[in-house]
Design a protein around this motif. Structure first.
Motif, PDB file in Angstrom:
ATOM      1  N   VAL A 137      74.503 -15.178   3.381  1.00  0.00           N
ATOM      2  CA  VAL A 137      73.858 -15.103   4.555  1.00  0.00           C
ATOM      3  C   VAL A 137      72.519 -14.221   4.217  1.00  0.00           C
ATOM      4  O   VAL A 137      71.260 -14.877   4.504  1.00  0.00           O
ATOM      5  N   PRO A 138      72.484 -13.211   3.633  1.00  0.00           N
ATOM      6  CA  PRO A 138      71.319 -12.645   3.402  1.00  0.00           C
ATOM      7  C   PRO A 138      70.370 -13.598   2.401  1.00  0.00           C
ATOM      8  O   PRO A 138      69.138 -13.670   2.557  1.00  0.00           O
TER       9      PRO A 138
ATOM     10  N   THR B   8      68.911 -16.317   4.498  1.00  0.00           N
ATOM     11  CA  THR B   8      67.794 -15.855   5.107  1.00  0.00           C
ATOM     12  C   THR B   8      66.447 -15.719   4.328  1.00  0.00           C
ATOM     13  O   THR B   8      65.504 -15.950   5.050  1.00  0.00           O
ATOM     14  N   THR B   9      66.685 -15.436   3.373  1.00  0.00           N
ATOM     15  CA  THR B   9      65.423 -15.365   2.181  1.00  0.00           C
ATOM     16  C   THR B   9      64.643 -16.812   2.135  1.00  0.00           C
ATOM     17  O   THR B   9      63.500 -16.639   2.100  1.00  0.00           O
TER      18      THR B   9
ATOM     19  N   GLY C 115      64.766 -18.008   6.781  1.00  0.00           N
ATOM     20  CA  GLY C 115      64.353 -17.444   7.744  1.00  0.00           C
ATOM     21  C   GLY C 115      65.622 -17.259   8.746  1.00  0.00           C
ATOM     22  O   GLY C 115      66.587 -18.020   8.805  1.00  0.00           O
ATOM     23  N   ARG C 116      65.304 -16.245   9.409  1.00  0.00           N
ATOM     24  CA  ARG C 116      66.509 -15.926  10.123  1.00  0.00           C
ATOM     25  C   ARG C 116      66.771 -16.811  11.348  1.00  0.00           C
ATOM     26  O   ARG C 116      68.057 -17.070  11.858  1.00  0.00           O
ATOM     27  N   ALA C 117      65.668 -17.290  11.925  1.00  0.00           N
ATOM     28  CA  ALA C 117      66.054 -18.205  13.127  1.00  0.00           C
ATOM     29  C   ALA C 117      66.711 -19.478  12.625  1.00  0.00           C
ATOM     30  O   ALA C 117      67.696 -20.066  13.285  1.00  0.00           O
TER      31      ALA C 117
ATOM     32  N   VAL D 119      69.036 -19.615   9.988  1.00  0.00           N
ATOM     33  CA  VAL D 119      70.382 -19.281   9.731  1.00  0.00           C
ATOM     34  C   VAL D 119      70.929 -19.136  11.058  1.00  0.00           C
ATOM     35  O   VAL D 119      72.069 -19.552  11.154  1.00  0.00           O
ATOM     36  N   ALA D 120      70.302 -18.650  11.887  1.00  0.00           N
ATOM     37  CA  ALA D 120      71.207 -18.587  13.328  1.00  0.00           C
ATOM     38  C   ALA D 120      71.351 -19.771  13.916  1.00  0.00           C
ATOM     39  O   ALA D 120      72.683 -19.916  14.596  1.00  0.00           O
ATOM     40  N   ARG D 121      70.533 -20.735  13.949  1.00  0.00           N
ATOM     41  CA  ARG D 121      70.702 -22.198  14.529  1.00  0.00           C
ATOM     42  C   ARG D 121      71.974 -22.561  13.856  1.00  0.00           C
ATOM     43  O   ARG D 121      72.719 -23.142  14.311  1.00  0.00           O
TER      44      ARG D 121
ATOM     45  N   VAL E 189      71.923 -25.530   6.188  1.00  0.00           N
ATOM     46  CA  VAL E 189      70.921 -24.451   6.141  1.00  0.00           C
ATOM     47  C   VAL E 189      69.888 -25.122   5.130  1.00  0.00           C
ATOM     48  O   VAL E 189      68.832 -25.214   5.268  1.00  0.00           O
TER      49      VAL E 189
END
Length: 88
Positions: free
Chosen positions: A22-23, A26-27, A30-32, A34-36, A66
């Protein structure tokens, strides 16, 4: 557009002491994003957490969701930078 194949290896517990999937993602996106993807795959993730699903299949689906549509060069560049940061 040609399809590119990615190879990823699980370093958790060997090269690192924490989860890195996940980290890393995210790089890249982006967080959004990954969250979706986490929300979209929540039912499958819950099955895996309950011991009723295949963790590897779920991870493949999640990572595929992703990274879909992201250029290989962007993912490769992010992977190199992320790996260098882990090696510190």
């Amino acid at each position: 557009m040609a399809t590119r194949t990615f190879a990823a290896f699980d370093f958790d517990g060997t090269m690192t002491r924490r989860d890195t999937v996940v980290p890393f993602l995210t790089t890249v996106v982006g967080r959004a994003a990954v969250a979706r993807a986490l929300a979209s795959e929540s039912a499958g993730l819950a099955r895996v957490a309950a011991g009723r699903g295949d963790r590897d299949v779920m991870k493949e689906r999640f990572v595929g969701r992703v990274l879909r549509g992201h250029p290989h060069s962007d993912v490769q560049r992010a992977g190199r930078a992320f790996g260098a940061e882990l090696a510190r």
